[in-house]
Design an enzyme around this catalytic site. Sequence first.
Site, mmCIF file in Angstrom:
data_model
loop_
_atom_site.group_PDB
_atom_site.id
_atom_site.type_symbol
_atom_site.label_atom_id
_atom_site.label_comp_id
_atom_site.label_asym_id
_atom_site.label_seq_id
_atom_site.Cartn_x
_atom_site.Cartn_y
_atom_site.Cartn_z
ATOM 1 N N LYS A 1 76.624 8.224 43.387
ATOM 2 C CA LYS A 1 76.765 6.791 43.663
ATOM 3 C C LYS A 1 75.760 5.984 42.846
ATOM 4 O O LYS A 1 76.080 4.915 42.309
ATOM 5 C CB LYS A 1 76.570 6.519 45.163
ATOM 6 C CG LYS A 1 77.667 7.142 46.016
ATOM 7 C CD LYS A 1 77.325 7.190 47.504
ATOM 8 C CE LYS A 1 78.251 8.189 48.203
ATOM 9 N NZ LYS A 1 77.803 8.539 49.563
ATOM 10 N N LYS B 1 68.446 9.151 52.001
ATOM 11 C CA LYS B 1 69.260 10.298 52.437
ATOM 12 C C LYS B 1 68.633 10.806 53.729
ATOM 13 O O LYS B 1 67.589 10.316 54.134
ATOM 14 C CB LYS B 1 69.277 11.395 51.367
ATOM 15 C CG LYS B 1 67.867 11.774 50.855
ATOM 16 C CD LYS B 1 67.906 12.849 49.781
ATOM 17 C CE LYS B 1 68.216 12.351 48.383
ATOM 18 N NZ LYS B 1 69.479 12.806 47.850
ATOM 19 N N ARG B 2 69.264 11.802 54.397
ATOM 20 C CA ARG B 2 68.634 12.369 55.577
ATOM 21 C C ARG B 2 67.219 12.846 55.241
ATOM 22 O O ARG B 2 66.969 13.266 54.104
ATOM 23 C CB ARG B 2 69.467 13.551 56.113
ATOM 24 C CG ARG B 2 70.701 13.137 56.870
ATOM 25 C CD ARG B 2 70.365 12.348 58.123
ATOM 26 N NE ARG B 2 69.930 13.203 59.195
ATOM 27 C CZ ARG B 2 70.645 13.462 60.294
ATOM 28 N NH1 ARG B 2 71.829 12.900 60.474
ATOM 29 N NH2 ARG B 2 70.156 14.240 61.235
ATOM 30 N N THR C 1 75.801 13.727 46.957
ATOM 31 C CA THR C 1 76.830 12.768 46.544
ATOM 32 C C THR C 1 76.191 11.399 46.326
ATOM 33 O O THR C 1 76.691 10.590 45.559
ATOM 34 C CB THR C 1 77.943 12.660 47.603
ATOM 35 O OG1 THR C 1 77.357 12.610 48.910
ATOM 36 C CG2 THR C 1 78.888 13.836 47.512
ATOM 37 N N HIS D 1 79.337 24.128 52.662
ATOM 38 C CA HIS D 1 78.500 23.019 52.189
ATOM 39 C C HIS D 1 77.017 23.324 52.142
ATOM 40 O O HIS D 1 76.212 22.429 51.907
ATOM 41 C CB HIS D 1 78.679 21.787 53.080
ATOM 42 C CG HIS D 1 80.041 21.191 53.032
ATOM 43 N ND1 HIS D 1 80.359 20.132 52.204
ATOM 44 C CD2 HIS D 1 81.172 21.500 53.698
ATOM 45 C CE1 HIS D 1 81.630 19.816 52.393
ATOM 46 N NE2 HIS D 1 82.152 20.634 53.295
ATOM 47 N N LYS E 1 64.692 18.266 50.949
ATOM 48 C CA LYS E 1 64.975 17.119 50.077
ATOM 49 C C LYS E 1 63.692 16.510 49.508
ATOM 50 O O LYS E 1 63.725 15.653 48.639
ATOM 51 C CB LYS E 1 65.775 16.068 50.831
ATOM 52 C CG LYS E 1 67.182 16.532 51.241
ATOM 53 C CD LYS E 1 67.908 15.461 52.048
ATOM 54 C CE LYS E 1 69.229 15.928 52.626
ATOM 55 N NZ LYS E 1 70.331 15.972 51.643
HETATM 56 C C1 26W Z 1 75.730 23.351 62.604
HETATM 57 C C2 26W Z 1 75.009 22.161 62.210
HETATM 58 C C3 26W Z 1 75.342 21.721 60.846
HETATM 59 C C4 26W Z 1 75.850 20.456 60.660
HETATM 60 C C5 26W Z 1 76.141 20.010 59.399
HETATM 61 C C6 26W Z 1 75.150 22.538 59.756
HETATM 62 C C7 26W Z 1 75.449 22.099 58.495
HETATM 63 C C8 26W Z 1 75.951 20.844 58.303
HETATM 64 C C9 26W Z 1 76.331 20.367 56.914
HETATM 65 C C10 26W Z 1 76.778 21.516 56.077
HETATM 66 C C11 26W Z 1 75.220 19.612 56.250
HETATM 67 C C12 26W Z 1 75.710 18.778 55.114
HETATM 68 O O1 26W Z 1 76.054 17.630 55.290
HETATM 69 N N1 26W Z 1 75.725 19.321 53.880
HETATM 70 C C13 26W Z 1 75.883 18.494 52.699
HETATM 71 O O2 26W Z 1 77.242 18.420 52.314
HETATM 72 C C14 26W Z 1 77.408 17.504 51.242
HETATM 73 C C15 26W Z 1 78.885 17.398 50.955
HETATM 74 O O3 26W Z 1 79.360 18.573 50.390
HETATM 75 C C16 26W Z 1 76.613 17.948 50.020
HETATM 76 O O4 26W Z 1 76.717 16.961 49.024
HETATM 77 C C17 26W Z 1 75.140 18.137 50.394
HETATM 78 O O5 26W Z 1 74.419 18.666 49.292
HETATM 79 C C18 26W Z 1 75.025 19.054 51.588
HETATM 80 O O6 26W Z 1 73.676 19.144 52.014
#
Ligand code: 26W
Length: 826
Positions: free
Chosen positions: A671, A559-560, A667, A368, A565
Amino acid sequence: MPKKDIAEFLEEIGGMDVESLVNCVCRHHLSYLGRDYGRTDLFSLYQSLAYTLRDRLVGNWIKTQRSYYNQRAKSVYYLSLEFLTGKSLASNTISLGVEKEVTEVLEKFGVTLDEAEGAEADAGLGNGGLGRLASCFLDSMASLGIPGYGYGIRYEYGIFKQAIENGEQVEAPDDWLHSGNPWEFNRKGFMFTVRLYGREEQYTHEDGSVRHRWADSAKVMAVPVDMLIPGYRNGNVINMRLWEAQPARRFNFDLFNSGDYIRSMEDAVRSQTISKVLYPNDRLSEGRELRLVQQYFFVSATIQDMMRRFMKLKLDFSELPNRAVVQLNETHPAIAIPELMRILIDEHMLNWDVAWRICRRTFAYTNHTVMPEALETWPLDMMRKVLPRHVSIIFEINRRFMEDVKSRFPGDENRLKRMSIVEDSDSPQVRMAWLAVVGSFIVNGVSALHGELIKKSIFQDFVEMYPGRFTSVTNGITPRRWLRQCNQPLSELITEKIGEDWVTDLAQLRKLEPLAEDPEFQDRWYKCKLKEKQRLVEYARSEYGLYLPADWMYDVHVKRIHEYKRQLLNVLHAVTLYCRLKKDPNSVTVPRLKIFAGKAAPGYFIAKRIIRLINSVGAVVNSDSAVNHKLRIAFMPNYRVSQAERIIPATDLSEQISLAGTEASGTGNMKFALNGALTIGTLDGANIEIMEEVGREHMFIFGMDADEVGARRHNGYNPSEIASTDQELAEALHYIGDGTFSEGDRELFRPILDTLFNGGDQYMVLADYRSYVDAQDRVDELWMDCKKWLRSSILNTAGSGHFSSDRAIMDYARNIWGVRPMKMDK
Ligand code: 26W
């Protein structure tokens, strides 16, 4: 056992008509809550209604599970450390097809469905995009009849609650289970033991072979807690199984007997901390032991559950990949790969090659993010302490893998170093993404662009080794929650014109295209948007005491909060408008409300300072009568699924402005477009595909594309030079630095300016500024032409069909999982 069939029991529970529902609500008041239904409050009404609906889900849930078993269906195990479910009342009501009835039931108690849902807490067991995607996928699997389960952790505390004090984010615990969760079933009877710590031991098996086992481990129990996920009006109900940590029953019995009662209780408390709280980082890999323990805890329980079901079939182990496929949502559950190896080799005595072939055919991995700081690694020493046996299995996986690489690329020592699963350095690390790639049959990115980028960047070496292993599946969102449920007026209008099949076949929205220029339809479309704005105005007032103007353009960035971003870019635009208005109150034509919402990771200093900046600029702008007739800024605290459901339908302009090449998909972008917002965005993630579906002329695309970003970096990027050649930009930056928004304090926002001028502006905010502001000027221009705007708005909805999570799940089912929608047994 009673001779009765489930159907007969269900008949006793009651039907879907208003009278049965009312009776059931009253009965739950009496027998579950122990209360007089004549004197109910909102919360107990919500509870007994939830129990009433759960009664009507459970029969179909059992039928669905039986069908899986009877048909020996291959099932999907969707492993995710996060699920952002949000609320369930409205969603389950709609899926059961009893919206009218439930509304009528509630009327009898003097309450609306909105009000009843107000009593429910969001299940916020995720950080953002990744967790919400998992929830949309479960909705689609249920609605399509794809056999499968979601597996995760039942965190006692979800994502923290955000309050804004003095313009700054303050975190508080999210005690979402405080009053209980009426949707769940706790199944203490089906718990598993999970082992941790201890050591690896060699021994000689009775057949003479030298084997390994895990000795002297500590134990903790994993209790399954199930949430039922109904499909949309199809009688399917799938299971989201969340594990709760409990002390092992005979935990420290010795201490207990020796009279050290308190110490034995301390150990019990320690085991419960495993499922206590969600880690609030959405990127930075923290490397904390408790997090590794969480990962292994839920993976171990899940794989045991999967093996329990498989063993019932009494098949050869080589059949496993034909009965189950495990989808790893990011690398967070990647420890499942050595765990399955351990079970097959140590417990079922398979030899390595056979076990490895089975493993490799069972796992699939979704990546992701391309950003290196999000790639998970674990310090080898820590992992060896927590999971000694797994470390030696990982070493063996790596040893064999390194042999393969050597024979493919003889003499390429650097390549070996780069590709080694165990990074060889002073403090060796285990690279979870490498483990996931090596142990899976397929790896996917989450948008077309992202799928290509990971092949060229982080996984380049692996593409050369395994060219066929990489693909992409573009993300999607469930049209049930994100249009049908959250936007009643628009849903009804669409259904009136094209029928209701769009709810399960979103591509049908294309049928709206011919209506885009119809003045009467445009007028009704406009009125729907206005209604949703009024609803948001009321929500913002009652929840947060914010007073929003109802008839302005709603320009929304939710968003976060993260530097990539680029909320900062949006703030620079706000300050630019402020400067223009200060010079000439008539220089801005369109009255614009900028809405921001989002949480910052608690340890992310700059992101928190950006929140402070948004609020500070807002405070000045909103109270300055030379400006506030054309520009206002609102920061909505505590962004979450249920808040998104209110904001998105009211939005005119959707901000999707990440630096190209950094947002894997997004995503939220989908929406907003689905709800008729126009996007201002970069050529990043799924924005590109939205543009292909909707048409570039109905969006405001700006800035560098991913290739241009790469080239610019390569040729040396100089942010100071840009700031000195663009007067409006220089002015905006000047006001941020000179205390205009901080009561004269020139230090408060210096760290933000420092990231731009001394930190090299990593996310190239300044490079895209001019083209962003120009695009915003085009937004104003189009807004002035109401008919053209409405046409584009309608065409955004019409072009959003591709972004249904039903389409995404069918892509996974066909191209990755090898499963098909299932017909349920009668
Ligand atoms: C290890 C800590 C950690 C926690 C969460 C590292 C990375 C993450 C995720 C990969 C972050 C995340 O939510 N990524 C998002 O995933 C969405 C679903 O695929 C995408 O639409 C977003 O662009 C992406 O930033």
